[in-house]
Design an enzyme around this catalytic site. Structure first.
Site, PDB file in Angstrom:
ATOM      1  N   HIS A 270     -11.559  74.986   7.618  1.00  0.00           N
ATOM      2  CA  HIS A 270     -10.384  75.419   8.073  1.00  0.00           C
ATOM      3  C   HIS A 270     -10.641  76.599   9.217  1.00  0.00           C
ATOM      4  O   HIS A 270     -10.266  76.480  10.177  1.00  0.00           O
ATOM      5  CB  HIS A 270      -9.265  75.779   7.270  1.00  0.00           C
TER       6      HIS A 270
ATOM      7  N   HIS B 238     -11.060  79.597  14.065  1.00  0.00           N
ATOM      8  CA  HIS B 238     -11.179  81.016  14.464  1.00  0.00           C
ATOM      9  C   HIS B 238     -12.638  81.446  14.696  1.00  0.00           C
ATOM     10  O   HIS B 238     -12.735  82.785  14.363  1.00  0.00           O
ATOM     11  CB  HIS B 238     -10.291  81.772  13.222  1.00  0.00           C
TER      12      HIS B 238
ATOM     13  N   LYS C 170      -3.090  75.073  20.770  1.00  0.00           N
ATOM     14  CA  LYS C 170      -2.767  76.292  19.806  1.00  0.00           C
ATOM     15  C   LYS C 170      -2.522  77.306  20.728  1.00  0.00           C
ATOM     16  O   LYS C 170      -3.030  77.847  21.457  1.00  0.00           O
ATOM     17  CB  LYS C 170      -4.351  76.445  19.187  1.00  0.00           C
TER      18      LYS C 170
END
Length: 285
Positions: free
Chosen positions: A158, A174, A220
């Site tokens: 993730h 990220h 995003k």
């Protein structure tokens, strides 16, 4: 907003200073910020593109490959099925790769600082092999992200690789190395930077950025990421906050170098659900 956590700020700055594997802007990589991103909603695909070029103008890949923690980290990025709901299959080779990565980061000063701190708090196992098992469980143990019965996710996937939900939503992603590699394959389209309050635009040597991008057909609207830092630095930061936390979502305000950040860590039972930095402002303002 929560008050600044001085204890964590001190620890994270020690880690920052110890992060010898960090890449340097202008020397090891160059970013090209271009325009400011427009307003967007999650899954909204018709957003304006304020950046015709890639965010990463160049990255010294020789240097990446020559640093063990980066090299072992990069080998993990192709191990995942990014769509949630699709069960992950972990091969014996992938387990070996996960362990090689953990061995590499555990040898760094950054992870040693994290381990020492967690020991003082009685949150880590003193023996390195036991601590490594603990890290494996937190980051690599699979779970079903949406409460289904198929283990389709893990913390590492993730946070560092990114996932998609129903092809409409981008989850996680990220990490700057993954962003760069996806951009190089033309999988990611950088749409522009998201400006912070009081700062007209980021600088090309900023180590934390808020950006907008599309990936695998979804947008995003805002994603934040450290730039240039080593994988062990992010791993150490998020692990410390995760192990200190008791609630399901933890937000710690810290100051790292000149960046005031809110570190967000969400847990999924005994595992990391997500973790990322949110840029609050910089002290130069």
């Amino acid at each position: 907003r929560k008050a600044l956590n001085h204890e964590l700020s001190k620890l994270f700055n020690e880690m920052w200073d110890a992060d010898v594997n960090r890449l340097m802007p202008g020397k090891d990589y160059t970013i090209d910020l271009q325009g400011k991103a427009g307003a967007a909603q999650q899954g909204d695909n018709a957003v304006q593109d304020s950046a015709a070029r890639h965010l990463f103008h160049n990255v010294n890949e020789e240097r990446l490959k020559s640093i063990k923690t980066f090299a072992t980290f990069i080998s993990l990025l192709d191990n995942y099925e990014t769509s949630t709901g699709v069960a992950e299959v972990v091969t014996p080779e992938e387990i070996v790769e996960n362990n090689c990565f953990l061995d590499a980061i555990l040898a760094t000063e950054v992870m040693k600082l994290a381990h020492e701190y967690l020991l003082k708090k009685n949150l880590a196992k003193p023996n390195l092999a036991d601590f490594k098992h603990q890290l494996y469980d937190i980051w690599f143990q699979l779970y079903a992200r949406n409460g289904g019965d198929r283990p389709d996710s893990c913390g590492f996937e993730h946070v560092f690789v990114g996932e998609t939900r129903h092809g409409k939503q981008i989850l996680g992603l990220h990490n700057w190395v993954q962003f760069y590699l996806q951009e190089k394959r033309n999988q990611i389209d950088y749409k522009g930077y998201v400006a912070r309050k009081n700062k007209t635009r980021p600088d090309k040597d900023d180590k934390v950025l808020s950006i907008q991008f599309s990936w695998k057909g979804s947008v995003k609207p805002i994603g934040s990421t450290f730039i240039g830092v080593s994988p062990e630095f992010e791993f150490a930061l998020y692990t410390v906050i995760f192990l200190l936390a008791e609630e399901s979502v933890t937000r710690e305000t810290v100051k790292i170098e000149e960046y005031e950040l809110q570190m967000v860590v969400c847990r999924h039972g005994q595992h990391i659900g997500t973790a990322y930095p949110v840029l609050l402002n910089t002290s130069s303002e």
